[in-house]
Design an enzyme around this catalytic site. Structure first.
Site, PDB file in Angstrom:
ATOM      1  N   ASN A 143     -15.185  -1.125  13.967  1.00 40.67           N
ATOM      2  CA  ASN A 143     -14.204  -2.084  13.306  1.00 40.67           C
ATOM      3  C   ASN A 143     -13.480  -2.697  14.084  1.00 40.67           C
ATOM      4  O   ASN A 143     -12.449  -1.924  14.646  1.00 40.67           O
ATOM      5  CB  ASN A 143     -13.779  -0.316  12.694  1.00 40.67           C
ATOM      6  CG  ASN A 143     -12.607  -0.639  11.305  1.00 40.67           C
ATOM      7  OD1 ASN A 143     -13.283  -2.131  11.126  1.00 40.67           O
ATOM      8  ND2 ASN A 143     -11.755   0.122  11.415  1.00 40.67           N
ATOM      9  N   LYS A 198     -11.206  -4.007  12.910  1.00 35.99           N
ATOM     10  CA  LYS A 198     -10.028  -4.789  12.065  1.00 35.99           C
ATOM     11  C   LYS A 198      -9.702  -6.002  11.518  1.00 35.99           C
ATOM     12  O   LYS A 198     -10.486  -6.780  11.891  1.00 35.99           O
ATOM     13  CB  LYS A 198      -9.425  -3.602  12.355  1.00 35.99           C
ATOM     14  CG  LYS A 198      -9.528  -2.027  12.863  1.00 35.99           C
ATOM     15  CD  LYS A 198      -8.119  -1.607  12.660  1.00 35.99           C
ATOM     16  CE  LYS A 198      -9.049   0.301  13.638  1.00 35.99           C
ATOM     17  NZ  LYS A 198      -8.081   1.079  13.313  1.00 35.99           N
ATOM     18  N   GLU A 240      -6.329   3.028   6.934  1.00 32.76           N
ATOM     19  CA  GLU A 240      -5.417   1.801   7.117  1.00 32.76           C
ATOM     20  C   GLU A 240      -5.466   1.183   5.367  1.00 32.76           C
ATOM     21  O   GLU A 240      -4.341   0.531   4.880  1.00 32.76           O
ATOM     22  CB  GLU A 240      -5.399   0.913   7.672  1.00 32.76           C
ATOM     23  CG  GLU A 240      -4.648   1.179   9.097  1.00 32.76           C
ATOM     24  CD  GLU A 240      -6.289   0.818  10.268  1.00 32.76           C
ATOM     25  OE1 GLU A 240      -6.531  -0.246  10.518  1.00 32.76           O
ATOM     26  OE2 GLU A 240      -6.044   1.283  11.280  1.00 32.76           O
ATOM     27  N   GLU A 287     -11.912  10.892  10.343  1.00 31.67           N
ATOM     28  CA  GLU A 287     -11.282   9.853  11.198  1.00 31.67           C
ATOM     29  C   GLU A 287      -9.858  10.671  10.738  1.00 31.67           C
ATOM     30  O   GLU A 287      -8.811  10.458   9.680  1.00 31.67           O
ATOM     31  CB  GLU A 287     -10.655   8.537  10.489  1.00 31.67           C
ATOM     32  CG  GLU A 287     -12.197   8.168  11.303  1.00 31.67           C
ATOM     33  CD  GLU A 287     -11.641   6.659  11.412  1.00 31.67           C
ATOM     34  OE1 GLU A 287     -12.560   5.936  12.750  1.00 31.67           O
ATOM     35  OE2 GLU A 287     -11.484   6.193  10.560  1.00 31.67           O
ATOM     36  N   SER A 336      -9.700   7.490  18.691  1.00 34.75           N
ATOM     37  CA  SER A 336      -9.595   7.093  19.930  1.00 34.75           C
ATOM     38  C   SER A 336     -10.859   7.113  20.598  1.00 34.75           C
ATOM     39  O   SER A 336     -10.878   7.851  22.018  1.00 34.75           O
ATOM     40  CB  SER A 336      -8.302   7.816  20.099  1.00 34.75           C
ATOM     41  OG  SER A 336      -6.583   7.396  19.915  1.00 34.75           O
TER      42      SER A 336
HETATM   43  P1  PGA Z   1      -9.492   3.867  16.655  1.00 34.25           P
HETATM   44  O1  PGA Z   1      -9.690   2.883  14.905  1.00 34.25           O
HETATM   45  O2  PGA Z   1     -10.590   3.560  17.568  1.00 34.25           O
HETATM   46  O3  PGA Z   1      -8.611   2.212  17.780  1.00 34.25           O
HETATM   47  O4  PGA Z   1      -8.452   4.981  17.355  1.00 34.25           O
HETATM   48  C1  PGA Z   1     -10.958   4.003  14.832  1.00 34.25           C
HETATM   49  C2  PGA Z   1     -10.685   3.886  13.356  1.00 34.25           C
HETATM   50  O5  PGA Z   1      -9.847   3.435  12.870  1.00 34.25           O
HETATM   51  O6  PGA Z   1     -12.178   3.217  12.571  1.00 34.25           O
END
Ligand code: PGA
Length: 239
Positions: free
Chosen positions: A8, A10, A96, A163, A201
């Protein structure tokens, strides 16, 4: 089933040039890997990095979608547009989007239905905040998100991503044993044998544990998917 590794991106990277570079490095790095399926979800405007190539081990995914087929919905992208662009998977209800864009369970449910109808596979994100976890509400939250999100959806072609919000982008991943418990809990709530991914993470060092010890069928990776070398190592480590 091969582990499913979802990148992802983002709202990154900042330019198409950087996106191409990242994609090409990942493509090169995992060229010979057949034991994992990688799904890359770039920003819509960078979909062209795939250039309609049908790669064996990398598929195109989207980070969101709108539920209507077409019409006067300024700024939105329909499921059919995604399908037409070569997209096979769509992330729905990421925390998000729930937080910054106030997405409701009802909207998430509509999006899931629209993605299934367009014959793509939705990845429904669920997870509790730090406060909810600390006040013992995790089970209640997961039950609610699953029940309302999957309301009147019988399709088995759906993926769940657990998540925990407190673990996203914090460098504080959920411990393997706790993640395993959560996977079993989610499995029980859903009562269907559909893939469950872990996200929050994840990096090249902890990835393997979620698959091989905690029993997840894949991972949803944010930050670590933006560094080609780190992401390639992560994919190699789960194979
Ligand atoms: P991250 O994000 O691996 O940076 O914690 C995961 C996500 O939001 O899908």
């Amino acid at each position: 089933m091969k582990p499913l590794i979802v990148a992802n991106w983002k709202m990154n990277p900042e330019t198409l040039k950087e996106a191409k570079k990242l994609f090409d490095s990942v493509k090169r790095g995992i060229k010979n890997i057949k034991k994992a399926e990688v799904i890359i979800c770039p920003p819509y405007i960078q979909f062209s990095i795939f250039n309609f190539q049908f790669l064996n081990n990398i598929k195109l995914g989207a980070q969101d979608v709108f539920w209507e087929k077409k019409g006067a919905y300024t700024g939105e992208i329909s499921p059919l547009m995604l399908k037409d662009a070569g997209c096979r998977y769509v992330i729905v209800g990421h925390s998000e989007r729930r937080k910054y864009f106030k997405e409701t369970e009802e909207q998430i449910n509509k999006k899931l239905k629209a993605v299934i109808e367009a014959k793509m596979t939705p990845i429904l994100c669920i997870g509790e905040t730090k406060e909810e976890r600390e006040s013992g509400k995790t089970k209640e939250i997961l039950e609610r998100e699953i029940k309302l999100g999957l309301n009147r959806i019988s399709a088995s072609k759906i993926i769940i991503a657990y998540e925990p919000i407190w673990a996203i982008g914090t460098g504080n991943p959920c411990k393997i044993e706790e993640a395993q418990k959560m996977r079993l809990l989610i499995r029980k709530i859903i009562a269907r044998d559909i893939p469950i991914l872990y996200g929050g993470s994840v990096n090249s060092r902890n990835a393997e544990g979620y698959i091989k010890e905690a029993g997840f069928q894949g991972l949803l990776v944010g930050g670590a998917s933006l560094k080609a070398e780190e992401f390639v190592d992560l994919v190699k480590n789960v194979c």
